[in-house]
Motif scaffolding. Structure first.
Motif, PDB file in Angstrom:
ATOM      1  N   PHE A   1       0.817  -1.205   0.000  1.00  0.00           N
ATOM      2  CA  PHE A   1       0.000   0.000   0.000  1.00  0.00           C
ATOM      3  C   PHE A   1       0.858   1.265   0.000  1.00  0.00           C
ATOM      4  N   TYR A   2       0.472   2.202  -0.886  1.00  0.00           N
ATOM      5  CA  TYR A   2       1.198   3.461  -1.064  1.00  0.00           C
ATOM      6  C   TYR A   2       0.250   4.633  -0.816  1.00  0.00           C
ATOM      7  N   GLN A   3       0.809   5.721  -0.340  1.00  0.00           N
ATOM      8  CA  GLN A   3       0.081   6.975  -0.219  1.00  0.00           C
ATOM      9  C   GLN A   3       0.996   8.110  -0.641  1.00  0.00           C
ATOM     10  N   GLY A   4       0.482   8.974  -1.530  1.00  0.00           N
ATOM     11  CA  GLY A   4       1.333  10.048  -2.038  1.00  0.00           C
ATOM     12  C   GLY A   4       2.541   9.528  -2.784  1.00  0.00           C
ATOM     13  N   GLY A   5       2.419   8.339  -3.356  1.00  0.00           N
ATOM     14  CA  GLY A   5       3.511   7.762  -4.122  1.00  0.00           C
ATOM     15  C   GLY A   5       4.567   7.047  -3.302  1.00  0.00           C
ATOM     16  N   LYS A   6       4.385   6.999  -1.983  1.00  0.00           N
ATOM     17  CA  LYS A   6       5.369   6.353  -1.120  1.00  0.00           C
ATOM     18  C   LYS A   6       4.734   5.204  -0.349  1.00  0.00           C
ATOM     19  N   PRO A   7       5.477   4.105  -0.143  1.00  0.00           N
ATOM     20  CA  PRO A   7       4.908   2.979   0.597  1.00  0.00           C
ATOM     21  C   PRO A   7       4.625   3.359   2.048  1.00  0.00           C
ATOM     22  N   LEU A   8       3.511   2.870   2.549  1.00  0.00           N
ATOM     23  CA  LEU A   8       3.164   3.127   3.944  1.00  0.00           C
ATOM     24  C   LEU A   8       4.131   2.380   4.855  1.00  0.00           C
ATOM     25  N   ASP A   9       4.500   3.039   5.916  1.00  0.00           N
ATOM     26  CA  ASP A   9       5.426   2.443   6.875  1.00  0.00           C
ATOM     27  C   ASP A   9       4.871   2.666   8.281  1.00  0.00           C
ATOM     28  N   PRO A  10       4.606   1.610   9.046  1.00  0.00           N
ATOM     29  CA  PRO A  10       4.865   0.213   8.698  1.00  0.00           C
ATOM     30  C   PRO A  10       3.883  -0.305   7.638  1.00  0.00           C
ATOM     31  N   PRO A  11       4.266  -1.363   6.908  1.00  0.00           N
ATOM     32  CA  PRO A  11       3.390  -1.930   5.884  1.00  0.00           C
ATOM     33  C   PRO A  11       2.088  -2.443   6.495  1.00  0.00           C
ATOM     34  N   LEU A  12       1.034  -2.418   5.683  1.00  0.00           N
ATOM     35  CA  LEU A  12      -0.268  -2.869   6.158  1.00  0.00           C
ATOM     36  C   LEU A  12      -0.564  -4.282   5.668  1.00  0.00           C
ATOM     37  N   GLY A  13      -1.246  -5.047   6.522  1.00  0.00           N
ATOM     38  CA  GLY A  13      -1.806  -6.317   6.094  1.00  0.00           C
ATOM     39  C   GLY A  13      -3.014  -6.075   5.209  1.00  0.00           C
ATOM     40  N   ILE A  14      -3.545  -7.137   4.649  1.00  0.00           N
ATOM     41  CA  ILE A  14      -4.571  -6.969   3.622  1.00  0.00           C
ATOM     42  C   ILE A  14      -5.876  -6.401   4.181  1.00  0.00           C
TER      43      ILE A  14
END
Length: 419
Positions: free
Chosen positions: A257-270
């Motif tokens: 999952f990305y927001q504003g072109g950057k991956p979300l950190d920490p990564p999200l589960g489904i």
């Protein structure tokens, strides 16, 4: 300097300007009697006032309670179309595919508790199209919304034999009804948000064992399939949910999952990813879809895999609907069964819709009973079951989605009349 008190020089009320006290008293008496009469009429005949002050009660099928409080009963309704409808999709055309028990599947009607033992009225296709003249209805989501669309297209075609297939504005499929100038179409957007395949060479997951690549999900970007049609339709019906699982996106090809072109950190589960996408897409709908557009969000269509998942010999060759006492054993999220995702996803949907002007079209509970109404092994192709397993997710047509059509059209007409 003398200070003078300010005096109110405005004239007295009209009735106090009568020179005679008797005339003033008579006028006050007349006003009092008129008010008493109006009050008595309201108490004896409140409906005459409420008709002017309150909206009319929704007809059977158009109230939210009609979808969740009721039961199925045997009757003898006649389907409004058959296997010859040109809008059919092969795997759901159960009449042409020789699906056993089709008469039984179409012999059940939904009786909402609110409707005094009466079934939801069948749609009058000509009357509905007439009331929608010049308007456009759009479905956005996964193949269960397409399943819904086909039922509506085939039903409406019974009132306009000149209906034509329609694929414009990026629609996956649709129909145009020239007699009434009405468009009904479907835009395929299984996650609603935009997602793109990234091979492992371009992925941050390079070097992780077994990962072939990732699907980049931009939680703040709607899929191209529907992003530019938000002002085209007068009615929109959204859904998502069935693709949000590891069967569609296993560990070797996961969602990132990305927001504003950057991956979300920490990564999200489904499931957490689904929650943020729901909130983001609903926010986009509220911003970009005109206020006057009638908006629905259809809740999950329940699956009925018995004995295993779709790829582990799950089966749904049933001849009768489930009993109410059986529903929790099939769908309760605490039981971790293969069909639990409907209620799990619904809880996220209902939370995301709070405070919005998007109406929840909650078809889940009434559909949970209908384990008997799926295509199962009758899929129209010789090797389909061997390759894909039984279809215990989509619905036979004609069949259960025709009841959805009766409900949706009743709600559309009622809400458009309210203005």
């Amino acid at each position: 300097m003398a200070h003078h008190l300010h005096r109110n020089t405005s004239p007295p009320p009209y009735f106090l300007r009568f020179p005679s006290p008797a005339l003033r008293l008579s006028l006050l008496l007349i006003i009092t009697l008129a008010l008493l009469y109006a009050a008595s009429v309201f108490l004896l005949h409140p409906s005459s006032f409420s008709r002017r002050l309150l909206p009319p009660p929704p007809p059977c099928g158009a109230a939210a309670a009609d979808l969740s409080a009721g039961r199925w009963a045997r009757d003898s309704p006649r389907p409004l179309y058959d296997g010859s409808c040109p809008f059919h999709r092969n795997a759901w055309n159960c009449l042409r595919n020789g699906r056993e028990g089709m008469d039984s599947i179409n012999s059940w009607v939904w009786l909402p508790d609110r409707c005094g033992g009466q079934p939801i009225p069948r749609i009058d296709p000509a009357a509905f199209l007439g009331s929608m003249r010049g308007r456009k209805i759009g479905f956005v989501g996964d193949s269960l919304n397409e399943n819904f669309l086909v039922a509506l297209l085939c039903t409406l075609r019974s009132a306009d034999g000149g209906a034509k297939k329609w694929k414009r504005k990026g629609a996956w499929r649709g129909g145009y009804f020239p007699k009434f100038d009405v468009v009904v179409a479907y835009h395929r957007a299984v996650l609603l948000a935009k997602y793109t395949w990234q091979p492992v060479d371009n992925s941050a997951h390079l070097g992780q064992d077994g990962v072939k690549g990732t699907y980049k999900v931009d939680i703040d970007v709607p899929a191209d399939d529907w992003a530019n049609v938000t002002k085209f339709y007068d009615v929109l019906i959204f859904n998502t949910g069935h693709w949000w699982g590891t069967d569609k996106f296993p560990n070797e090809t996961p969602l990132v999952f990305y927001q504003g072109g950057k991956p979300l950190d920490p990564p999200l589960g489904i499931i957490d990813g689904l929650e943020v996408v729901l909130n983001s897409m609903i926010s986009y709908i509220e911003k970009e879809v005109p206020e006057k557009t009638l908006k629905f969000w259809r809740t999950q269509s329940p699956r009925h895999f018995f004995g295993g998942e779709w790829d582990h010999n799950g089966s749904c060759v049933f001849g009768e609907p489930l009993k109410e006492t059986e529903l929790d054993s099939w769908f309760d999220t605490k039981r971790k069964g293969v069909n639990k995702e409907a209620r799990e996803v619904n809880s996220l949907i209902q939370q995301a819709l709070l405070g919005t002007n998007i109406r929840s079209l909650d078809l889940t509970h009434m559909s949970e009973f209908r384990a008997d109404a799926h295509p199962a092994i009758w899929l129209g192709k010789k090797d389909a079951v061997a390759i894909w397993g039984q279809d215990c997710m989509h619905w036979c047509l004609p069949g259960l989605p025709d009841t959805w059509v009766d409900i949706l059209t009743a709600q559309i007409i009622y809400n458009l009349e309210l203005g």
